[in-house]
Design an enzyme around this catalytic site. Structure first.
Site, mmCIF file in Angstrom:
data_model
loop_
_atom_site.group_PDB
_atom_site.id
_atom_site.type_symbol
_atom_site.label_atom_id
_atom_site.label_comp_id
_atom_site.label_asym_id
_atom_site.label_seq_id
_atom_site.Cartn_x
_atom_site.Cartn_y
_atom_site.Cartn_z
ATOM 1 N N CYS A 339 0.826 -1.207 0.000
ATOM 2 C CA CYS A 339 0.000 0.000 0.000
ATOM 3 C C CYS A 339 0.868 1.269 0.000
ATOM 4 C CB CYS A 339 -0.984 -0.028 1.173
ATOM 5 S SG CYS A 339 -2.392 1.094 0.965
ATOM 6 N N HIS A 445 -3.608 -5.293 1.179
ATOM 7 C CA HIS A 445 -3.438 -5.674 2.576
ATOM 8 C C HIS A 445 -3.855 -7.134 2.723
ATOM 9 C CE1 HIS A 445 -2.617 -1.648 4.012
ATOM 10 N NE2 HIS A 445 -3.667 -1.198 3.354
#
Length: 501
Positions: A339, A445
């Site tokens: 991310c 994630h």
């Protein structure tokens, strides 16, 4: 026990923050599920950088997603209607019913009126949830005796009274000072608030609890409510924790005879639960570092997510960590980013709308040939995907405000997406950039919860492979172990008596 009898809500509050409320709430969610009820967790307002995407593609605190999992139900925004995600020491992004409504300073958010409009939203979410589930297992936030904030509180005793919840006060004996904190907390409550408190739970006791019977009696005499149990300090049950205290207790150093994986500590690090499965892999030593020596001792360096990617990258440049990470990559060590960490690994990060920072654009680490533009609209969704060309189906989720594209002139984008995509989502969309088996980035994630990804990551350093295991089964086992621990050490029947109408 009458399984179909509807139960009133139960709430767990604390004498201070980080006393174990989230884990105990998860444990009771599992107990009620085991006993034939249909429980659901609820936390009116959560402040955390660990969040999760609901099946509808909305955002809630990770702890409530974990508690929902313990209850055996899908997570939903009604379980956490207000989420605050700090972007700086003074500012947070406000998530209402799963969507961002902008950034506010602490003064703007906490000091403006009694927050009655927000409290109405919270009560509506609770009411919707209570129509579908029972009992509602509620969690408070911080200390319930912060007198300067009580008039604006929407999470603790104000919510307990509104819901009519049987409330249990939790304290952490490992910190010390519990007699003063428990007695002081009870004395500072208003009569209506004190009437909600049905018992006290002493958490994280080390040693033989039988030796604390005199202390238990003193607490009951001082506070005028029963101590319903003393929970032992445990290290053999693995439940995800979102509080910063859990992060502070992680390892900090490399060791010999294992593959050393260093997670770079960022000032606004988010979703550190991404690495929980690595921490349980016997081949690996996972540690967290903000030092150059910590980077030099690692075989694998992971740049994690961040709620303020630009400011955290500036911090890495200022403390020498950025140069150390670039040097580690050039020397052949593995460097990956998740991310915000993926965004940092690129050539530039732009923030034209100043959604995170006052800096319009910053140069990245230059490890991957990608560029990121931060956008006002947030991507939040659960994902199924395949990693590289592997056949296994994996699971993860996205929560980010940026769009990352391949740098112009690198290669034809369609060719590049085929050759260098880290993952392919179930809808056919590519994710991330895969430079080599020692360098890649991803927006996903939870990507490191999948055995196929972990084995690929550590393959350059060990021939030992871990077979794919149902990680969900492992998590379920942990909830059952937690429930058994609570049953063995708390008066659960007394709790049930207080929940009957």
């Amino acid at each position: 026990m009458e399984m179909q009898q509807k139960l009133r809500p139960v709430m767990f509050v604390g004498t201070s923050s980080d006393v174990g409320k989230s884990v105990i709430t998860a444990g009771f969610c599992r107990i009620f599920k085991q006993d034939g009820y249909a429980p659901a967790p609820f936390k009116a307002q959560n402040m955390s950088l660990n969040s999760y995407a609901t099946p509808e593609g909305l955002e809630i605190g990770r702890a409530q997603a974990v508690q929902a999992e313990a209850a055996g139900i899908p997570c939903h925004t009604d379980m956490n209607p207000v989420l605050l995600k700090p972007t700086s020491d003074k500012t947070s992004q406000v998530i209402l019913n799963g969507k961002s409504i902008g950034n506010q300073t602490a003064k703007e958010y906490f000091m403006s009126g009694d927050r009655s409009a927000l409290f109405e939203e919270v009560k509506l979410a609770y009411s919707r949830l209570a129509l579908r589930y029972h009992p509602i297992v509620m969690e408070g936030a911080g200390s319930i005796s912060e007198l300067n904030l009580k008039a604006r509180d929407i999470t603790n005793m104000r919510m307990a009274i509104a819901a009519g919840a049987a409330t249990y006060l939790i304290t952490d004996i490992d910190r010390g000072g519990i007699f003063a904190s428990l007695y002081g907390t009870m004395q500072l409550l208003e009569p209506a608030e004190r009437a909600c408190i049905k018992g006290i739970i002493i958490n994280k006791f080390r040693g033989d609890a039988a030796l604390f019977q005199e202390g238990k009696k003193i607490i009951e005499e001082l506070c005028k409510v029963p101590v319903i149990g003393i929970l032992p300090y445990f290290r053999d049950i693995f439940i995800e924790e979102e509080d910063s205290v859990a992060l502070e207790q992680k390892k900090r150093e490399p060791v010999k005879d294992k593959v050393n994986i260093a997670v770079v500590l960022l000032g606004r690090m988010s979703n550190f639960t991404d690495f929980d499965r690595l921490d349980k892999d016997e081949r690996l030593n996972l540690y967290y570092t903000h030092t150059i020596s910590g980077i030099s001792g690692a075989d694998i360096i992971i740049l994690p997510g961040s709620k303020n990617t630009i400011e955290d990258l500036i911090g890495l440049r200022n403390n020498g960590m950025a140069a150390a990470i670039i040097s580690a990559h050039k020397s052949g060590k593995t460097v990956i980013g998740i991310c915000g960490g993926y965004q940092m690994m690129g050539e530039t990060i732009s923030d034209p709308l100043h959604v995170e920072s006052l800096h319009g654009e910053i140069t990245g680490l230059g490890i991957l040939p990608v560029q990121t533009v931060l956008l006002a609209e947030k991507t939040t969704r659960q994902c199924s995907f395949s990693f590289r060309d592997r056949a296994e189906q994996c699971k993860g989720y996205e929560i980010h405000m940026g769009e990352t594209t391949i740098s112009a002139g690198t290669e034809q984008k369609n060719q590049l997406s085929m050759r260098h995509q880290t993952a392919v989502l179930s809808d056919g969309q590519p994710d991330g950039y895969y430079l080599s088996d020692k360098c890649w980035g991803s927006y996903l994630h939870g990507i490191l919860d999948n055995a196929v990804v972990i084995n690929d990551l550590v393959a350059p350093y060990t021939d030992v492979k871990v077979e794919s295991r149902d990680y969900q089964s492992f998590r379920d086992e942990q909830y059952d172990k937690l429930a058994a621990l609570l049953r063995a050490n708390l008066d659960i029947e007394q709790v049930y008596q207080h929940l009957k109408y």
